[in-house]
Design an enzyme around this catalytic site. Structure first.
Site, PDB file in Angstrom:
ATOM      1  N   LYS A   1       0.810  -1.220   0.000  1.00  0.00           N
ATOM      2  CA  LYS A   1       0.000   0.000   0.000  1.00  0.00           C
ATOM      3  C   LYS A   1       0.840   1.265   0.000  1.00  0.00           C
ATOM      4  O   LYS A   1       0.338   2.325  -0.348  1.00  0.00           O
ATOM      5  CB  LYS A   1      -1.013  -0.022   1.140  1.00  0.00           C
ATOM      6  CG  LYS A   1      -0.562   0.518   2.462  1.00  0.00           C
ATOM      7  CD  LYS A   1      -1.790   0.648   3.332  1.00  0.00           C
ATOM      8  CE  LYS A   1      -1.482   1.498   4.541  1.00  0.00           C
ATOM      9  NZ  LYS A   1      -2.622   1.601   5.438  1.00  0.00           N
ATOM     10  N   ASP A   2       2.107   1.162   0.360  1.00  0.00           N
ATOM     11  CA  ASP A   2       2.990   2.341   0.338  1.00  0.00           C
ATOM     12  C   ASP A   2       3.608   2.570  -1.041  1.00  0.00           C
ATOM     13  O   ASP A   2       4.310   3.553  -1.249  1.00  0.00           O
ATOM     14  CB  ASP A   2       4.135   2.168   1.347  1.00  0.00           C
ATOM     15  CG  ASP A   2       3.641   2.167   2.783  1.00  0.00           C
ATOM     16  OD1 ASP A   2       2.581   2.766   3.033  1.00  0.00           O
ATOM     17  OD2 ASP A   2       4.315   1.561   3.632  1.00  0.00           O
TER      18      ASP A   2
ATOM     19  N   ARG B   1      -0.395  10.237  13.807  1.00  0.00           N
ATOM     20  CA  ARG B   1       0.643   9.599  12.994  1.00  0.00           C
ATOM     21  C   ARG B   1       1.663   8.972  13.909  1.00  0.00           C
ATOM     22  O   ARG B   1       1.548   8.963  15.117  1.00  0.00           O
ATOM     23  CB  ARG B   1       1.291  10.638  12.059  1.00  0.00           C
ATOM     24  CG  ARG B   1       0.492  10.829  10.775  1.00  0.00           C
ATOM     25  CD  ARG B   1       1.391  10.905   9.553  1.00  0.00           C
ATOM     26  NE  ARG B   1       2.315   9.790   9.465  1.00  0.00           N
ATOM     27  CZ  ARG B   1       3.568   9.924   9.085  1.00  0.00           C
ATOM     28  NH1 ARG B   1       4.044  11.105   8.752  1.00  0.00           N
ATOM     29  NH2 ARG B   1       4.354   8.874   9.007  1.00  0.00           N
ATOM     30  N   GLY B   2       2.705   8.446  13.302  1.00  0.00           N
ATOM     31  CA  GLY B   2       3.749   7.797  14.077  1.00  0.00           C
ATOM     32  C   GLY B   2       3.680   6.315  13.819  1.00  0.00           C
ATOM     33  O   GLY B   2       2.748   5.829  13.194  1.00  0.00           O
ATOM     34  N   ASN B   3       4.691   5.595  14.297  1.00  0.00           N
ATOM     35  CA  ASN B   3       4.665   4.156  14.083  1.00  0.00           C
ATOM     36  C   ASN B   3       3.611   3.531  15.001  1.00  0.00           C
ATOM     37  O   ASN B   3       3.005   4.210  15.838  1.00  0.00           O
ATOM     38  CB  ASN B   3       6.057   3.543  14.261  1.00  0.00           C
ATOM     39  CG  ASN B   3       6.607   3.801  15.645  1.00  0.00           C
ATOM     40  OD1 ASN B   3       5.867   3.822  16.612  1.00  0.00           O
ATOM     41  ND2 ASN B   3       7.904   4.001  15.740  1.00  0.00           N
ATOM     42  N   VAL B   4       3.377   2.253  14.810  1.00  0.00           N
ATOM     43  CA  VAL B   4       2.279   1.596  15.516  1.00  0.00           C
ATOM     44  C   VAL B   4       2.429   1.722  17.036  1.00  0.00           C
ATOM     45  O   VAL B   4       1.458   2.021  17.746  1.00  0.00           O
ATOM     46  CB  VAL B   4       2.184   0.111  15.068  1.00  0.00           C
ATOM     47  CG1 VAL B   4       1.206  -0.662  15.937  1.00  0.00           C
ATOM     48  CG2 VAL B   4       1.760   0.029  13.599  1.00  0.00           C
TER      49      VAL B   4
ATOM     50  N   ARG C   1      -8.955   8.492   4.114  1.00  0.00           N
ATOM     51  CA  ARG C   1      -9.842   7.381   3.760  1.00  0.00           C
ATOM     52  C   ARG C   1     -10.608   6.893   4.996  1.00  0.00           C
ATOM     53  O   ARG C   1     -11.817   6.687   4.947  1.00  0.00           O
ATOM     54  CB  ARG C   1      -8.991   6.231   3.177  1.00  0.00           C
ATOM     55  CG  ARG C   1      -9.742   4.949   2.875  1.00  0.00           C
ATOM     56  CD  ARG C   1      -8.766   3.873   2.388  1.00  0.00           C
ATOM     57  NE  ARG C   1      -7.766   3.533   3.393  1.00  0.00           N
ATOM     58  CZ  ARG C   1      -7.971   2.700   4.402  1.00  0.00           C
ATOM     59  NH1 ARG C   1      -9.124   2.103   4.538  1.00  0.00           N
ATOM     60  NH2 ARG C   1      -7.009   2.461   5.280  1.00  0.00           N
ATOM     61  N   ARG C   2      -9.892   6.718   6.118  1.00  0.00           N
ATOM     62  CA  ARG C   2     -10.566   6.244   7.330  1.00  0.00           C
ATOM     63  C   ARG C   2     -11.478   7.327   7.892  1.00  0.00           C
ATOM     64  O   ARG C   2     -12.599   7.045   8.319  1.00  0.00           O
ATOM     65  CB  ARG C   2      -9.520   5.825   8.378  1.00  0.00           C
ATOM     66  CG  ARG C   2      -8.737   4.605   7.946  1.00  0.00           C
ATOM     67  CD  ARG C   2      -7.664   4.218   8.952  1.00  0.00           C
ATOM     68  NE  ARG C   2      -6.840   3.133   8.433  1.00  0.00           N
ATOM     69  CZ  ARG C   2      -5.510   3.150   8.435  1.00  0.00           C
ATOM     70  NH1 ARG C   2      -4.846   4.169   8.937  1.00  0.00           N
ATOM     71  NH2 ARG C   2      -4.852   2.126   7.939  1.00  0.00           N
TER      72      ARG C   2
ATOM     73  N   THR D   1       3.857   4.099  18.762  1.00  0.00           N
ATOM     74  CA  THR D   1       3.529   5.474  19.172  1.00  0.00           C
ATOM     75  C   THR D   1       2.025   5.682  19.182  1.00  0.00           C
ATOM     76  O   THR D   1       1.467   6.310  20.085  1.00  0.00           O
ATOM     77  CB  THR D   1       4.151   6.479  18.172  1.00  0.00           C
ATOM     78  OG1 THR D   1       5.493   6.109  17.941  1.00  0.00           O
ATOM     79  CG2 THR D   1       4.073   7.894  18.695  1.00  0.00           C
ATOM     80  N   ARG D   2       1.364   5.132  18.141  1.00  0.00           N
ATOM     81  CA  ARG D   2      -0.086   5.322  18.056  1.00  0.00           C
ATOM     82  C   ARG D   2      -0.795   4.645  19.225  1.00  0.00           C
ATOM     83  O   ARG D   2      -1.717   5.203  19.811  1.00  0.00           O
ATOM     84  CB  ARG D   2      -0.604   4.762  16.730  1.00  0.00           C
ATOM     85  CG  ARG D   2      -0.151   5.608  15.552  1.00  0.00           C
ATOM     86  CD  ARG D   2      -0.886   5.179  14.301  1.00  0.00           C
ATOM     87  NE  ARG D   2       0.017   4.954  13.188  1.00  0.00           N
ATOM     88  CZ  ARG D   2      -0.381   4.448  12.020  1.00  0.00           C
ATOM     89  NH1 ARG D   2      -1.633   4.114  11.839  1.00  0.00           N
ATOM     90  NH2 ARG D   2       0.480   4.290  11.047  1.00  0.00           N
TER      91      ARG D   2
ATOM     92  N   CYS E   1      -2.331   6.992  -0.674  1.00  0.00           N
ATOM     93  CA  CYS E   1      -3.113   6.808   0.548  1.00  0.00           C
ATOM     94  C   CYS E   1      -3.470   8.182   1.101  1.00  0.00           C
ATOM     95  O   CYS E   1      -3.998   8.326   2.182  1.00  0.00           O
ATOM     96  CB  CYS E   1      -2.371   5.949   1.560  1.00  0.00           C
ATOM     97  SG  CYS E   1      -0.873   6.672   2.193  1.00  0.00           S
TER      98      CYS E   1
END
Ligand SMILES: NCc1[nH]cc(CCC(=O)O)c1CC(=O)O
Length: 289
Positions: A61-62, A127-130, A109-110, A132-133, A220
């Site tokens: 997806k990236d 945002r941020g990596n998983v 999209r979300r 961080t989220r 995206c």
């Protein structure tokens, strides 16, 4: 991935080069604002063109719909989970959220699809990596967050998933959940070494999804969702939508046909949605298709 390749080719020496991309480095701005294509791929592609590495593993997806000259997607893997996950300490699903609840998500999209079913929600940038989220959710910044199920599963956070949002509500991003192995176009040794990673059905589904995206000119960064699936008889089904950022308008449709027609079906579905109001929506967010 390095382990999988080593296991398949015991005599190969597999060396891992970890590279960071612009998309990994800029964590304080929404992706839609950083803009530019290939945020998560450019540095890795340059390393292949420079012969510093032989292959790159991306989230499909990236990957922009156009691959740079001299490189190809050599293999697309089985989809781990195409869906988007609802993660929350107090609520089991979107419908349980109180009026005005704060939901963190990194994508238009979300945002659009959540607002379509729950216009009262307060959608906050996240945002941020998983890690961080999840930490921001745990710190109480949001009542819930929505992020790719595949990212959570790959990093061992599957138990944090409360529900996977149904596709009737939330269509995923193009290629979500699958990995793409990119390499130099003429590199026969690498191409044959990664062949075992290739999932035939997902490769066909990705052709349809990426043809759709190519036609609507989005990444995206725009409120577009698409999901294609190939059945045991080689028939493909594609679901797609283009939404306004506020979720007030959603153009959605589907297409079915032979897997061999994947690209043409994806392109035709894009054209149908553009004509049915999608073009106008994209124009409002500054995209001409
Ligand atoms: N936009 C960033 C991104 N790119 C790939 C994934 C993980 C999911 C996947 O590999 O498809 C994510 C995180 C997310 O969207 O929550």
């Amino acid at each position: 991935m390095a382990e999988a390749i080593k296991k398949e080719h015991p005599s190969c020496c597999v060396e891992l080069h970890e590279l960071t991309t612009k998309g990994d480095r800029i964590l304080d701005a929404p992706l839609a604002k950083i803009g530019g294509k290939g945020l998560f791929t450019k540095e890795l592609e340059q390393a292949m063109l420079d012969d510093a590495v032989d292959l790159a593993v991306h989230s499909l997806k990236d990957m922009p719909t156009e691959v740079p000259d001299g490189l190809v997607i050599g293999a697309i893997t089985t989809r781990l989970d195409p869906g988007d996950a609802f993660v929350s300490a107090h609520y089991a699903a979107v419908e349980d959220l109180p009026v005005g609840a704060r939901v963190g998500t990194s994508s238009l999209r979300r945002r659009a699809q959540l607002l379509a079913v729950r216009p009262d929600l307060t959608i906050c940038d996240l945002r941020g990596n998983v890690n961080t989220r999840l930490a921001k959710l745990d710190a109480g910044e949001f009542d819930a967050i929505v992020l790719a199920a595949a990212g959570l599963k790959r990093l061992g956070f599957e138990r944090r998933i409360r529900t996977i949002l149904p596709r009737s509500v939330m269509l995923p991003a193009v290629g979500q959940g699958a990995l793409a192995i990119e390499c130099r176009a003429g590199d026969a040794a690498i191409l044959s070494a990664i062949e075992f990673l290739r999932d035939a059905g997902m490769t066909t589904a990705a052709q349809a999804e990426r043809a759709f995206l190519r036609r609507v000119e989005g990444g995206c960064q725009i409120p577009v969702g698409v999901y294609a699936e190939v059945d045991a008889n080689g028939q493909i089904s594609i679901d797609a939508m283009i939404a306004s950022v506020d979720g007030q308008r959603i153009c959605r449709s589907d297409a079915h046909g032979a897997g061999e027609q994947a690209e043409a079906l994806g392109t035709a579905l894009a054209e149908e949605l553009l004509d049915a109001g999608g073009r106008e929506i994209l124009k409002e967010i500054g995209i001409t298709a």
